[in-house]
Enzyme design. Structure first.
Site, short mmCIF file in Angstrom:
data_model
loop_
_atom_site.label_atom_id
_atom_site.label_comp_id
_atom_site.label_asym_id
_atom_site.label_seq_id
_atom_site.Cartn_x
_atom_site.Cartn_y
_atom_site.Cartn_z
N LYS A 41 0.76 4.23 9.22
CA LYS A 41 1.21 4.47 7.89
C LYS A 41 0.26 4.77 6.76
O LYS A 41 0.31 5.91 6.17
CB LYS A 41 2.16 3.38 7.16
CG LYS A 41 2.76 3.50 5.96
CD LYS A 41 2.22 2.89 4.78
CE LYS A 41 2.09 1.36 4.96
NZ LYS A 41 1.78 0.55 3.86
N LYS B 199 -7.23 1.48 -3.17
CA LYS B 199 -6.80 0.85 -1.92
C LYS B 199 -6.74 2.07 -0.73
O LYS B 199 -7.16 1.65 0.46
CB LYS B 199 -5.37 0.31 -2.07
CG LYS B 199 -4.78 -0.21 -0.92
CD LYS B 199 -5.58 -1.49 -0.40
CE LYS B 199 -5.21 -2.15 1.08
NZ LYS B 199 -3.98 -2.68 0.93
N THR C 77 0.84 -1.28 0.09
CA THR C 77 0.14 0.05 -0.18
C THR C 77 0.97 1.32 0.23
O THR C 77 1.75 1.44 1.01
CB THR C 77 -1.08 0.13 1.18
OG1 THR C 77 -1.72 -1.07 1.20
CG2 THR C 77 -1.81 1.35 1.23
#
Length: 300
Positions: A239, A171, A95
Site C-alpha cells: 500500500k 511520511k 499513512t
C-alpha cells in the site's frame, strides 16, 4: 481528556495504552476480539465498531490501514465525525497520500472539527514505549487541541506547518526509504545464504558496518529467528509504496528503486505471505532461487 482510538493493531494498541497510562479516558475501536481483549487486559474499554463510540470525545486518533478505511470510520455509516463537538481534533495517524490528507481535513472542517495530519514512525515498539515520532502538520489550534495526546504517545513531534498534507508528504518519503531498505535487506541476506555465509554472522558484521540501516537493525533479528508474526505486514508496504509511486506518477517523476522494491513486496504478497511480517521480503528470493530462510519459521 476523553479520547477515542480507532484501530487497536500493532500501532494503535500501544498508543491507546500510553494514553491510558497518562490518565486519559480512552475508548478503543477494534473489530477483532483479540485487539479488544488485549486492551481490556490492561484496563481499557473497547468497542467493535465506530458507531458504538460516544460523540462527546475531545480527540480521535485514527490508526486504520488506509485512506478508504479512514474515510469510512470518520464519514461513513455510523462515522464519528458528524457526532463530534466543534473544536474536537482528529489525529490522522494512518499513512495516506497528501491529497487524501487534505481532503479529509477539508471535510472535517465542515463539521467544525480540527485535524492534525499526523502519520507516525517508530514501529510497534515505539508505539508501546510511547516514543513515536509524529510527522505532523495542521493549524495552531489543531496542535494545541492534540497536545495532550501527542505528549502521551510521542517522543518527537515534527511540526511541518499549518497545511494538511505536509505531514503525509514527508511520511511518504520515509516510506520510500523504508521499503527500499527492507527489500535490500532481503536481497542481501538471500545472496549471503546462497553464497554459504552464516546469516547470524552476516547480521553481526553488517550491524557494525556501513551497510546497516535502521530497518536492518530492527527487522534483522526477526528474520534470523524466523519470527514472521506481523508487527508491520508486507501488505502495508504494498500500500505505502503504491502511494509513493502514484504521487511520483502525478508529478512525472521517475522512482526506479521504489518501483523495484514495490514489485518485491507485490511478489511476496502474491505468493500468499502478504499478511506476514515485512522483515520477510527474502521470501521473494526463497521462491525464486529455492534458498532456505534463516531461522525456523513460526506461523503465529
Amino acid at each position: 481528556m476523553k479520547v477515542g482510538v480507532i484501530g487497536l493493531g500493532a500501532m494503535g494498541l500501544g498508543a491507546a495504552l500510553n494514553l491510558l497510562k497518562a490518565d486519559h479516558e480512552v475508548i478503543g475501536v477494534e473489530p477483532r476480539a483479540a485487539g479488544r481483549d488485549a486492551f481490556a487486559t490492561e484496563g481499557g474499554a473497547a468497542v467493535a465498531s465506530v458507531a458504538e463510540l460516544p460523540g462527546e470525545l475531545e480527540a480521535v486518533v485514527v490508526f486504520v490501514v488506509n485512506a478508504a478505511q479512514a474515510e469510512a470510520v470518520l464519514f461513513g455509516e455510523g462515522g464519528i465525525a458528524p457526532r463530534l463537538p466543534r473544536g474536537a481534533v482528529v489525529l490522522l495517524c494512518t499513512t495516506v497520500s497528501p491529497a487524501a490528507a487534505k481532503a479529509i481535513a477539508r471535510w472535517l472542517e465542515e463539521y467544525g472539527v480540527l485535524m492534525l495530519d499526523s502519520p507516525v514512525s517508530g514501529g510497534a515498539n515505539g508505539a508501546m514505549a510511547g516514543t513515536l515520532t509524529v510527522i505532523a502538520s495542521g493549524t495552531e489550534a489543531a496542535f494545541a487541541a492534540a497536545k495532550p495526546v501527542l505528549d502521551a504517545i510521542a517522543k518527537r513531534i515534527c511540526n511541518l506547518g499549518p497545511e494538511p498534507g505536509a505531514g503525509s508528504t514527508v511520511k511518504m518519503v520515509n516510506q520510500l526509504l523504508a521499503g527500499i531498505h527492507l527489500a535490500a535487506m532481503g536481497e542481501a541476506f538471500a545472496l549471503g545464504v546462497r553464497a554459504g555465509a552464516d546469516p547470524k554472522v552476516l547480521f553481526d558484521v553488517i550491524s557494525e558496518s556501513a551497510g546497516a540501516s535502521w530497518m536492518f537493525l530492527d527487522r534483522g533479528p526477526r528474520l534470523l529467528a524466523g519470527d514472521d508474526a506481523p508487527r508491520s505486514a508486507i501488505n502495508i508496504f504494498v500500500k505505502d509504496l503504491g502511494i509513493v509511486l502514484d504521487e511520483a506518477r502525478a508529478l512525472t517523476f521517475p522512482l526506479p528503486l521504489a518501483a523495484a522494491a514495490h514489485q518485491i513486496f507485490l511478489a511476496v504478497a502474491a505468493g500468499g505471505a502478504g499478511d506476514r511480517d515485512d522483515a520477510f521480503t527474502i521470501r521473494f528470493w526463497e521462491r525464486l532461487a529455492g534458498i532456505p530462510l534463516p531461522g525456523a519459521r513460526k506461523e503465529g
